[in-house]
Motif scaffolding. Structure first.
Motif, PDB file in Angstrom:
ATOM      1  N   THR A   1      32.902  29.733  45.378  1.00 31.09           N
ATOM      2  CA  THR A   1      34.356  29.517  45.494  1.00 31.09           C
ATOM      3  C   THR A   1      35.139  30.270  44.421  1.00 31.09           C
ATOM      4  OG1 THR A   1      34.323  27.538  44.078  1.00 31.09           O
ATOM      5  CG2 THR A   1      33.926  27.218  46.437  1.00 31.09           C
ATOM      6  N   GLN A   2      34.439  30.767  43.399  1.00 34.77           N
ATOM      7  CA  GLN A   2      35.111  31.455  42.288  1.00 34.77           C
ATOM      8  C   GLN A   2      35.047  32.980  42.398  1.00 34.77           C
ATOM      9  OE1 GLN A   2      36.719  29.356  40.025  1.00 34.77           O
ATOM     10  NE2 GLN A   2      36.001  27.897  41.580  1.00 34.77           N
ATOM     11  N   ILE A   3      34.460  33.491  43.479  1.00 33.43           N
ATOM     12  CA  ILE A   3      34.321  34.946  43.625  1.00 33.43           C
ATOM     13  C   ILE A   3      35.693  35.597  43.770  1.00 33.43           C
ATOM     14  CG2 ILE A   3      33.490  36.796  45.136  1.00 33.43           C
ATOM     15  CD1 ILE A   3      31.089  35.130  45.795  1.00 33.43           C
ATOM     16  N   GLU A   4      35.897  36.683  43.052  1.00 36.89           N
ATOM     17  CA  GLU A   4      37.122  37.467  43.195  1.00 36.89           C
ATOM     18  C   GLU A   4      36.787  38.835  43.774  1.00 36.89           C
ATOM     19  OE1 GLU A   4      37.561  39.531  38.817  1.00 36.89           O
ATOM     20  OE2 GLU A   4      38.481  37.568  39.109  1.00 36.89           O
ATOM     21  N   ARG A   5      37.817  39.508  44.294  1.00 37.37           N
ATOM     22  CA  ARG A   5      37.609  40.823  44.910  1.00 37.37           C
ATOM     23  C   ARG A   5      38.402  41.871  44.132  1.00 37.37           C
ATOM     24  NH1 ARG A   5      39.287  37.656  49.204  1.00 37.37           N
ATOM     25  NH2 ARG A   5      41.073  38.992  49.675  1.00 37.37           N
ATOM     26  N   ARG A   6      37.822  43.065  44.021  1.00 37.23           N
ATOM     27  CA  ARG A   6      38.502  44.174  43.349  1.00 37.23           C
ATOM     28  C   ARG A   6      38.318  45.443  44.157  1.00 37.23           C
ATOM     29  NH1 ARG A   6      36.496  43.569  37.166  1.00 37.23           N
ATOM     30  NH2 ARG A   6      37.081  41.382  36.882  1.00 37.23           N
ATOM     31  N   VAL A   7      39.406  46.190  44.280  1.00 38.96           N
ATOM     32  CA  VAL A   7      39.339  47.428  45.062  1.00 38.96           C
ATOM     33  C   VAL A   7      39.972  48.610  44.329  1.00 38.96           C
ATOM     34  CG1 VAL A   7      39.227  46.338  47.329  1.00 38.96           C
ATOM     35  CG2 VAL A   7      41.456  46.689  46.263  1.00 38.96           C
ATOM     36  N   ASP A   8      40.381  48.392  43.079  1.00 43.20           N
ATOM     37  CA  ASP A   8      41.060  49.446  42.326  1.00 43.20           C
ATOM     38  C   ASP A   8      40.075  50.554  41.974  1.00 43.20           C
ATOM     39  OD1 ASP A   8      42.713  50.987  40.815  1.00 43.20           O
ATOM     40  OD2 ASP A   8      43.366  49.391  39.469  1.00 43.20           O
ATOM     41  N   LEU A   9      40.405  51.790  42.342  1.00 42.78           N
ATOM     42  CA  LEU A   9      39.537  52.939  42.086  1.00 42.78           C
ATOM     43  C   LEU A   9      39.291  53.135  40.593  1.00 42.78           C
ATOM     44  CD1 LEU A   9      38.120  55.237  43.687  1.00 42.78           C
ATOM     45  CD2 LEU A   9      40.121  56.652  43.229  1.00 42.78           C
ATOM     46  N   VAL A  10      40.292  52.822  39.777  1.00 39.19           N
ATOM     47  CA  VAL A  10      40.167  52.998  38.326  1.00 39.19           C
ATOM     48  C   VAL A  10      39.096  52.070  37.760  1.00 39.19           C
ATOM     49  CG1 VAL A  10      41.415  52.832  36.127  1.00 39.19           C
ATOM     50  CG2 VAL A  10      42.563  53.731  38.151  1.00 39.19           C
TER      51      VAL A  10
ATOM     52  N   THR B   1      52.983  54.206  53.978  1.00 36.92           N
ATOM     53  CA  THR B   1      51.574  54.346  53.608  1.00 36.92           C
ATOM     54  C   THR B   1      51.500  54.450  52.092  1.00 36.92           C
ATOM     55  OG1 THR B   1      49.539  55.593  54.038  1.00 36.92           O
ATOM     56  CG2 THR B   1      51.551  56.875  53.759  1.00 36.92           C
ATOM     57  N   GLY B   2      50.328  54.699  51.570  1.00 29.43           N
ATOM     58  CA  GLY B   2      50.172  54.832  50.120  1.00 29.43           C
ATOM     59  C   GLY B   2      48.878  54.208  49.647  1.00 29.43           C
ATOM     60  N   ILE B   3      48.582  54.425  48.382  1.00 20.67           N
ATOM     61  CA  ILE B   3      47.353  53.886  47.791  1.00 20.67           C
ATOM     62  C   ILE B   3      47.274  52.362  47.931  1.00 20.67           C
ATOM     63  CG2 ILE B   3      46.122  53.537  45.613  1.00 20.67           C
ATOM     64  CD1 ILE B   3      45.662  56.273  46.645  1.00 20.67           C
ATOM     65  N   PRO B   4      48.370  51.604  47.698  1.00 21.93           N
ATOM     66  CA  PRO B   4      48.270  50.146  47.851  1.00 21.93           C
ATOM     67  C   PRO B   4      47.814  49.723  49.250  1.00 21.93           C
ATOM     68  CG  PRO B   4      50.275  50.708  46.675  1.00 21.93           C
ATOM     69  CD  PRO B   4      49.705  51.994  47.184  1.00 21.93           C
ATOM     70  N   LEU B   5      48.316  50.412  50.283  1.00 21.33           N
ATOM     71  CA  LEU B   5      47.913  50.070  51.647  1.00 21.33           C
ATOM     72  C   LEU B   5      46.448  50.431  51.883  1.00 21.33           C
ATOM     73  CD1 LEU B   5      48.750  48.963  54.387  1.00 21.33           C
ATOM     74  CD2 LEU B   5      49.463  51.268  55.043  1.00 21.33           C
ATOM     75  N   MET B   6      46.007  51.583  51.331  1.00 24.52           N
ATOM     76  CA  MET B   6      44.604  51.966  51.475  1.00 24.52           C
ATOM     77  C   MET B   6      43.692  50.943  50.786  1.00 24.52           C
ATOM     78  SD  MET B   6      44.880  54.739  53.225  1.00 24.52           S
ATOM     79  CE  MET B   6      46.350  53.954  53.901  1.00 24.52           C
ATOM     80  N   LEU B   7      44.122  50.474  49.612  1.00 23.35           N
ATOM     81  CA  LEU B   7      43.330  49.476  48.889  1.00 23.35           C
ATOM     82  C   LEU B   7      43.283  48.162  49.659  1.00 23.35           C
ATOM     83  CD1 LEU B   7      44.425  50.057  45.169  1.00 23.35           C
ATOM     84  CD2 LEU B   7      42.400  50.919  46.345  1.00 23.35           C
ATOM     85  N   LYS B   8      44.404  47.801  50.290  1.00 25.88           N
ATOM     86  CA  LYS B   8      44.429  46.569  51.084  1.00 25.88           C
ATOM     87  C   LYS B   8      43.501  46.693  52.287  1.00 25.88           C
ATOM     88  CE  LYS B   8      45.725  42.455  52.233  1.00 25.88           C
ATOM     89  NZ  LYS B   8      44.674  42.236  53.205  1.00 25.88           N
ATOM     90  N   ARG B   9      43.516  47.845  52.945  1.00 28.33           N
ATOM     91  CA  ARG B   9      42.605  48.059  54.071  1.00 28.33           C
ATOM     92  C   ARG B   9      41.150  48.000  53.593  1.00 28.33           C
ATOM     93  NH1 ARG B   9      45.614  50.899  58.163  1.00 28.33           N
ATOM     94  NH2 ARG B   9      47.586  49.738  58.260  1.00 28.33           N
ATOM     95  N   LEU B  10      40.909  48.561  52.414  1.00 29.29           N
ATOM     96  CA  LEU B  10      39.556  48.538  51.858  1.00 29.29           C
ATOM     97  C   LEU B  10      39.132  47.105  51.559  1.00 29.29           C
ATOM     98  CD1 LEU B  10      37.089  50.054  50.820  1.00 29.29           C
ATOM     99  CD2 LEU B  10      38.257  50.359  48.631  1.00 29.29           C
ATOM    100  N   ASP B  11      40.058  46.312  51.018  1.00 34.53           N
ATOM    101  CA  ASP B  11      39.753  44.904  50.738  1.00 34.53           C
ATOM    102  C   ASP B  11      39.453  44.151  52.034  1.00 34.53           C
ATOM    103  OD1 ASP B  11      39.775  42.430  49.023  1.00 34.53           O
ATOM    104  OD2 ASP B  11      41.440  41.952  50.362  1.00 34.53           O
TER     105      ASP B  11
END
Length: 724
Positions: free
Chosen positions: A413-422, A570-580
């Motif tokens: 229940t404590q798992i978090e998700r990260r998609v930031d390329l940096v 579009t943009g990096i935030p949308l790509m990251l959301k799709r990746l998530d």
């Protein structure tokens, strides 16, 4: 399987010849392998937002921008401004650079006593030197959104130089040339390099490092584990030779088919060293066991027994890797799954044909093997300890696992998700450092685009763009946006009107003439004046922010697009959301698919649904422990760790398959459950222990990777292999 074993022994020389020919064939194409670190190039071709993002990057230079950050005591001093000019000129002189923007050449629109003036913020030929003039420049620059936190930080201690790489230029070569040029410019402050070309260049370096360093370390470490386990040269040479050949075949096939090494496929050699060696380990171990009773028929007897479990184990692993195809947003993850599965198949093929063929050609001295095995008391003692512990502490074992599972369920229940390329880079990497500067002192580095189609000189379209900008900047996480509508409104204000879009197209065209040909226009509007972009900067990659952007901007575009003004975003935030989204989707579908396929496969080959369900139980427990461990230790679900679940299913069930197969074989002989368990622990347990240690060591080596997600992936699999 006895016929197959006899077939292998009969055609042993032919098998060795075929393996040699195929190795030379695939090895030839390894020279064609190329590194492709362009994560954006692996966005799905059928994704409208991804295609639009790539098109905008190509047409307006957003994805080809190099950002040079300069940190100093004070930007607004004559020496520092001269240094900015010198560096700007140096970057502009690099072959492959289109335009360069900095404080010393940025456009400035203002009203003077002579009327509207469009010039430069700083006259690069007459940089102010007097304190009063410099302070006036500071006050003016920091008063305008166009400069403050975009080109110069609010505390005046950092500034940016932004350069666009021309389409068709070699990004890595251009970035390298920029860094070489600027390294020769004396500067007392600190220089940072950022932007997508720099990030992708650093990824390429990391990939090459991992291929050249991590895989050899894994090879040496697993070789050591095998030597300690088998205590003879064959126990080391045969598994490692077979896996080396599998690597040559797999990487050669990648080169032959024209695919590149990505930040995922570069892990394949390590995966094959760690996992592929397991099949040969079980073959060698079983042959060594059979030599004790019947040296002359050892190979046939061993292969008759071990072939089915090895095939079964490899197929479950193959299914685990192939499950990555389901729900993966980035095609490079799908490629990784496909080629890893092919590599495992090659390892299987070599384990059941090449290894026994080599042993058959180079006869084993049974006495030496038995002496070596007798000399290795450590494994025998350990398996005996396990045997005694299992029979004497059954309730304690079940209670301990019940407590572990309960704790891990909470951890899930404590798992978090990260998609930031940096987040892929270590803290001391230049990409991390540059991003830290851009987020702390500037408006961030994640571009968000609103793409507009229509007559861009039309007041209707320009007003729609201005309204879209206002909508963008209504969110705290988008501190700044820019469009051609901005420039038109500024010029209108400078002409003595209000800061707004003129009410007629003729007035717009008159103002347009004054900024036509300026470099900034290339970033905002196309040549035919029927398309334009609104560029915003997002300063957060939190999932809540990404969710808000996707929901609110989708709604805005839908409600405000008209026949005369069509909008997309579009943009990096949308790509990251799709990746998530794909990470969650891929995790769910790949796990379900892998579990179903494995249960069906084991049930079919063992001709028992009960055995299929029994085989999956320890893997399900391991999965709970895996995800619980992630939540409890703060390891996020990211582009690499999302693969760990399916890999755990594919690899972890191997141990259960070998143990159940050995137990079944022993039970048929003795009809005594307790004695069969003892024999299975003694015979199969030995190979399983060697396998566990070698696989764990192989994946643990990934912790030496320069990519943070791969470090997490390696540590997770090392832990879960021990749990399995």
């Amino acid at each position: 399987m006895e016929k197959f074993a006899m077939f292998v022994q009969k055609l042993r020389y032919a098998i060795l010849t075929v393996v040699l020919v195929l190795t030379l064939f695939f090895g030839y194409f390894i020279k064609d392998l190329k590194v492709n670190a362009d994560v954006l190039g692996y966005l799905p071709k059928d994704d409208v937002a991804a295609n639009l993002f790539n098109d905008i990057g190509k047409d307006y230079g957003g994805n080809e921008t190099v950002i040079i950050g300069l940190e100093c005591k004070d930007v607004f001093t004559a020496p520092m401004l001269n240094k900015v000019k010198e560096m700007t000129d140096s970057v502009r002189a690099v072959k492959g650079i289109g335009y360069v923007t900095s404080l010393t050449n940025i456009i400035d629109i203002k009203t003077t006593e002579y009327g509207l003036e469009i010039g430069r913020l700083v006259d690069e030929y007459e940089i102010p030197e007097e304190k009063e003039a410099l302070e006036a420049l500071r006050a003016y620059a920091l008063s305008k959104d166009m400069y403050r936190d975009n080109l110069v930080s609010e505390d005046s201690k950092a500034t940016l130089i932004v350069a666009k790489i021309l389409n068709g230029s070699e990004r890595e070569e251009v970035v390298k040339a920029i860094r070489e040029k600027l390294s020769s410019v004396p500067f007392e402050g600190k220089v940072y390099y950022g932007g997508m070309p720099v990030t992708l260049g650093e990824l390429s370096k990391v990939i090459v490092h991992d291929v050249m360093m991590v895989a050899p370390i894994a090879f040496l470490l697993i070789s050591l584990c095998l030597f300690l386990g088998f205590r003879n040269a064959r126990g080391v040479i045969l598994p490692m030779l077979s896996v080396l050949i599998a690597i040559v075949w797999t990487m050669g096939l990648i080169g032959l088919l024209g695919y590149s090494i990505t930040l995922m496929t570069n892990v394949i050699p390590v995966v094959l060293i760690a996992v592929g060696s397991a099949y040969a380990i079980h073959v060698v171990n079983r042959i060594n066991e059979e030599i004790k009773t019947d040296p002359d028929k050892a190979i046939i007897r061993a292969m008759t027994y071990v072939t089915i479990p090895v095939i079964l184990a490899s197929l479950t692993t193959i299914f685990g890797f192939l499950s990555f195809i389901a729900g993966s947003y980035l095609t490079m993850i799908q490629e990784f799954g496909i080629f890893a599965a092919i590599g495992i198949f090659f390892s299987l093929l070599l384990a059941v044909s090449f290894v026994p063929a080599v042993i058959s050609v180079f006869r084993i001295d049974s006495k030496k093997v038995q002496e070596k095995q007798k000399g290795n008391k450590l494994l025998d003692r350990f398996t005996s300890l396990i045997e005694n512990f299992v029979f004497k502490s059954q309730r304690s074992i079940l209670l301990a696992w019940a407590l572990i599972i309960a704790l891990c369920v909470y951890g899930i229940t404590q798992i978090e998700r990260r998609v930031d390329l940096v987040d892929y880079f270590k803290k001391d990497n230049i990409v991390q450092q540059s991003e830290g500067l851009l987020r702390s002192k500037f408006n961030g580095s994640m571009p968000l685009y609103m793409h507009v189609k229509g007559d861009i000189q039309s007041p209707e379209v320009l007003n729609a763009m201005k309204a879209a900008q206002d909508f963008m900047e209504s969110y705290e996480f988008i501190p700044y946006s820019q469009s051609v509508a901005d420039l038109v409104a500024q010029m209108n204000e400078a002409m003595g009107e209000e800061k707004a879009i003129p009410d007629s197209k003729e007035k717009v065209q008159q103002l347009w003439l004054m900024i036509e040909g300026q470099e900034i226009m290339e970033q905002l509007v196309n040549y035919d004046l029927d398309e334009a972009v609104i560029m915003g900067q997002v300063n957060s990659s939190d999932l809540e922010v990404l969710n808000e952007i996707e929901a609110s901007f989708s709604k805005y575009v839908k409600e405000n697009s008209t026949d005369n003004c069509r909008m997309e975003f579009t943009g990096i935030p949308l790509m990251l959301k799709r990746l998530d989204n794909s990470i969650v989707k891929s995790q769910f579908y790949s796990l379900i698919l892998a579990i179903i396929l494995v249960v069906l496969l084991v049930s079919a080959l063992q001709k028992s649904i009960v055995k299929g369900l029994l085989a999956i139980i320890p893997v399900l427990v391991t999965l709970v422990a895996l995800f619980g461990f992630m939540g409890l230790t703060g390891v996020p679900l990211d582009i690499a760790t999302v693969l760990s679940g399916s890999v755990t299913i594919g690899i972890g069930i191997d141990y259960a398959i070998h143990f159940i197969s050995c137990f079944g074989d022993e039970y048929q002989r003795s009809q005594d459950i307790r004695e069969s368990i003892r024999s299975a622990i003694k015979i199969s347990g030995r190979a399983i222990l060697i396998n566990v240690v070698s696989v764990t060591a192989g994946f643990a080596v990934l912790m030496f990777s320069d990519l943070v997600p791969l470090q997490r992936f390696g540590s997770l699999l090392a832990v879960t292999m021990l749990m399995s």
